[in-house]
Every structure is written in structure tokens, then in C-alpha cells.
Design an enzyme around this catalytic site. Structure first.
Site, PDB file in Angstrom:
ATOM      1  N   LYS A  45       0.830  -1.212   0.000  1.00 52.34           N
ATOM      2  CA  LYS A  45       0.000   0.000   0.000  1.00 52.34           C
ATOM      3  C   LYS A  45       0.865   1.263   0.000  1.00 52.34           C
ATOM      4  O   LYS A  45       0.508   2.261  -0.629  1.00 52.34           O
ATOM      5  CB  LYS A  45      -0.975  -0.024   1.165  1.00 52.34           C
ATOM      6  CG  LYS A  45      -2.105  -0.989   0.837  1.00 52.34           C
ATOM      7  CD  LYS A  45      -3.132  -1.144   1.902  1.00 52.34           C
ATOM      8  CE  LYS A  45      -4.225  -2.080   1.395  1.00 52.34           C
ATOM      9  NZ  LYS A  45      -4.753  -2.948   2.425  1.00 52.34           N
TER      10      LYS A  45
ATOM     11  N   LYS B 212      -3.253 -11.587  -8.622  1.00 50.01           N
ATOM     12  CA  LYS B 212      -4.611 -12.021  -8.278  1.00 50.01           C
ATOM     13  C   LYS B 212      -5.638 -11.009  -8.781  1.00 50.01           C
ATOM     14  O   LYS B 212      -5.327  -9.826  -8.930  1.00 50.01           O
ATOM     15  CB  LYS B 212      -4.730 -12.197  -6.772  1.00 50.01           C
ATOM     16  CG  LYS B 212      -4.607 -10.912  -5.977  1.00 50.01           C
ATOM     17  CD  LYS B 212      -5.343 -10.984  -4.641  1.00 50.01           C
ATOM     18  CE  LYS B 212      -5.585  -9.589  -4.102  1.00 50.01           C
ATOM     19  NZ  LYS B 212      -6.618  -9.463  -3.116  1.00 50.01           N
TER      20      LYS B 212
ATOM     21  N   LYS C  45      -9.862  -5.479  -7.091  1.00 55.46           N
ATOM     22  CA  LYS C  45     -10.510  -4.211  -7.454  1.00 55.46           C
ATOM     23  C   LYS C  45      -9.473  -3.176  -7.837  1.00 55.46           C
ATOM     24  O   LYS C  45      -9.682  -2.359  -8.718  1.00 55.46           O
ATOM     25  CB  LYS C  45     -11.308  -3.673  -6.253  1.00 55.46           C
ATOM     26  CG  LYS C  45     -12.639  -4.324  -6.079  1.00 55.46           C
ATOM     27  CD  LYS C  45     -13.252  -3.977  -4.746  1.00 55.46           C
ATOM     28  CE  LYS C  45     -12.563  -4.724  -3.629  1.00 55.46           C
ATOM     29  NZ  LYS C  45     -13.451  -5.312  -2.621  1.00 55.46           N
TER      30      LYS C  45
END
Ligand code: ADP
Ligand code: TRP
Length: 332
Positions: free
Chosen positions: A111, A194, A197
Site C-alpha cells: 500500500k 490475483k 478491485k
């Protein structure tokens, strides 16, 4: 009965990675365990959604949970922010989580890499809040996809550390769970990593999207120029399509395309068309249920209210015990 906890952040619509990694397990587990499934709306504050977006996303996931078959009479289905005990335990557990271990978390590092301008403290202590979601119901099993494995490991650390510090055997050691042999990782359509979103619109197939949207995405999924030699391993992007087929196609269909691949006469157009068709067979009834649930405010309100009551009953018992263990004893 063993207790189960899992949650999903409401950051938009659910995709088939969420479904096969998490929700598919919820559907079965609700009949076999004491289950707590929730919408992790406090977690989603790390990305600063507008109040309207936050509310709409929570509503959407609630409708999707119900539409896929979660039964409010069988499991406890709730919204995280309806349970203030979670925030209270989070405060206590933060005293027991160390900067070094939080900075080493793979999801934190990822992140920071993706959003260097928003490295807030909530992001750093995200694993503590997630651990609290699990520990507050003293859960044993946590159905999640492969990407969440490290968070469950950290949850065990925090629980064990609490037990050691206060010399109690209070929190069980929760395990990540899937009915399949291994934790599931559904690949994205764009060929890397993977399905997610955050991988952009083209990467994910959403449960609520129309057939035309989903089919177009599948037809555009990355492949290669085709096999040149017989019986060779498949490149990642082609293997990804086969992995997606494994979720929704019958075994004989998969075997047919597999042997076409091995014989070097596979047509990727046909392969993807088949995947799109079988995906639609799977998604159509779910989509209809989502649209029905979204229109049924009464049902959503009832589900959220009953869930909040049941989740608070469980969490407040844990907090009562935790306060006593920590040494917050009443003078009055
Ligand atoms: P996203 O990665 O799209 O933001 P979340 O992080 O909200 O999705 O994931 C919610 C749940 O769905 C977690 O249990 C997670 O492990 C699972 N999940 C998400 N993406 C996948 C995937 N591609 N394969 C398997 N499970 C997944
Ligand atoms: N961190 C999870 C995710 O991003 C969502 C989550 C929050 C969760 N709290 C949880 C999952 C507790 C399982 C148990 O996917």
C-alpha cells in the site's frame, strides 16, 4: 461449536475472486459452524471514501452477501461499525503491536508503494484491527483467500502475545480456512497477479455486472500467440484462463480445451467464449438476487439490525472478560 469470522471491505462491488476466495466458503460454513460474517467498513476508511460512497458500498455488499445465499437465520451477518466493542479492543491491542512487525507486513509495504501520499496510521495498524475482528469473537477459523494468510499469522501472534502477557488462555489461535486443499487465489484477467478491485476495471469480473460487460472483458483477456510445440506447460496468462474455467466450467469442457492446447490446435477465441458463457450461467441468478435485494430496503434494514444485535452480544462478552483480565476493575 467452533466459531468462524470473516469480512470484506466495502470498496465497490464484489468480484469472483472475493466469491471463490471467501464467500463460497461462508455459504457452506454457515451450516456447520457458529459464523460471524461482516462488512469491514472501518477498514475501508484508510482510503478516505466520501460518506455517500461509503454508505452505498456498504449497502451493495450487504445486498451481495444476502444475494449469494448468506442466511441471517443461520449466521451472524453484520456491519463492523455497528459494533463499538471492536474499536475498543483495537485500542487495547494497539499497545501490544510493535512498529517493526507492522512495517514488515506485505500488504502495508504494497500500500505504501501504491499510495506513497497516504501512509496513515490506520494503514499501519490495519493488521491489528483485522486481528481484533477475529479475536473479538474468539474465532477458530477464518475463511479467506491466499492473500490474507499473513494477516491471519499476525492475528495469532497478537492473540498469543495477549495470552502470554496476562498469563491467560483466553484467545484461541485462529487458522485461515478453505474447503479446497489450499487457500484460493483467483487470477485477474490482465495477466498479472490475483484478481483485485485495485487492478483496474479490466482485471475483475464483478458479480453484479451485466453479461455484456463481463463477456467483453473475458474476450479481451490476455493470451499469447498460441502453443508452438505439443505438450508444453502453459504461459501464465493462458493458465489463468484455465484456472478461471476451473471455477465455472464442467470437467469435460476443460479437458477438451486442455487436449486442444496440448495438440497445438487450441483457438483462444473459442476458449474465452466458452468461459464467458459458463460464467454467465453461474452469475445470472446471483445478479438477479442482487438487484432484488438492493430494492428491498426492509430486508436490508432487518438483516443489519439483527446482525448488529447478535454481533454485539458476542463482542461485549469478550470485552467484559478482556477488561477484567487487563485490570480495569470497577470501584463502583
Ligand atoms: P480486493 O483485493 O479486490 O480489494 P479484498 O481485499 O476486499 O478484495 O478481499 C476480500 C476477501 O476476498 C478476502 O478474503 C480475500 O482473500 C478474498 N479475495 C480477494 N481477491 C481474491 C482473489 N483474487 N482470489 C482469492 N481470494 C480473493
Ligand atoms: N483484510 C481483509 C481484506 O482486505 C478484510 C478483513 C478485515 C477480514 N477484517 C477481517 C477478513 C477479518 C477476515 C477476517 O480482504
Amino acid at each position: 461449536m467452533e466459531r468462524v469470522v470473516s469480512g470484506i471491505r466495502p470498496t465497490g462491488k464484489l468480484h469472483i475472486g472475493n466469491y471463490f476466495g471467501a464467500v463460497a466458503n461462508f455459504l457452506k460454513m454457515q451450516h456447520e459452524y457458529d459464523c460471524f460474517f461482516f462488512i469491514a467498513d472501518i477498514h475501508s476508511l484508510t482510503t478516505h471514501p466520501t460518506p455517500a460512497d461509503l454508505h452505498n458500498n456498504v449497502k451493495h455488499v450487504l445486498a451481495e452477501y444476502i444475494a449469494t445465499g448468506l442466511d441471517i437465520d443461520k449466521c451472524t451477518l453484520f456491519i463492523q461499525s455497528d459494533v463499538p466493542e471492536i474499536s475498543e479492543l483495537y485500542t487495547y491491542m494497539n499497545m501490544n503491536a510493535y512498529l517493526g512487525e507492522l512495517e514488515r507486513s506485505a500488504s502495508f509495504k504494497e500500500k505504501v508503494r501504491l499510495n506513497p501520499d497516504n501512509v496513515n496510521a490506520g494503514l499501519l495498524t490495519y493488521p491489528v484491527l483485522m486481528a481484533v475482528d477475529i479475536l473479538v469473537h474468539r474465532a477458530h477459523k477464518v475463511p479467506v483467500g491466499k492473500d490474507q494468510e499473513q494477516h491471519i499469522e499476525m492475528t495469532r501472534q497478537f492473540g498469543k502475545r495477549f495470552n502470554r502477557l496476562y498469563n491467560v488462555d483466553f484467545f484461541p489461535e485462529p487458522q485461515a480456512f478453505s474447503y479446497s486443499n489450499a487457500l484460493v487465489k483467483v487470477p485477474g484477467l490482465t495477466g498479472v497477479g490475483k484478481m483485485s478491485k485495485s487492478g483496474g476495471e479490466a482485471d475483475a469480473i464483478f458479480l453484479a455486472d451485466d453479461e455484456s460487460v463481463n463477456s467483453k472483458k473475458i474476450m479481451r483477456a490476455k493470451t499469447d500467440e498460441g502453443p508452438k510445440k505439443q505438450n508444453q506447460p502453459k504461459p501464465v496468462e493462458v493458465q489463468n484462463i484455465f484456472d478461471l474455467m476451473n471455477l465455472v466450467c464442467t470437467q469435460d469442457v476443460i479437458e477438451k480445451f486442455d487436449s486442444d492446447y496440448n495438440a497445438c490446435n487450441i483457438r483462444y477465441g473459442d476458449l474465452k467464449k466458452q468461459l464467458a458463457q459458463d460464467m454467465e450461467v453461474f452469475l445470472k441468478p446471483i445478479r438477479t438476487n442482487i438487484n432484488d435485494a438492493l430494492k428491498n430496503d426492509e430486508l436490508l434494514a432487518k438483516a443489519a439490525k439483527i446482525g448488529a444485535e447478535k454481533a454485539r452480544a458476542s463482542a461485549s462478552q469478550t470485552l467484559k472478560d478482556v477488561r477484567e483480565i487487563i485490570g480495569f476493575r470497577k470501584f463502583y
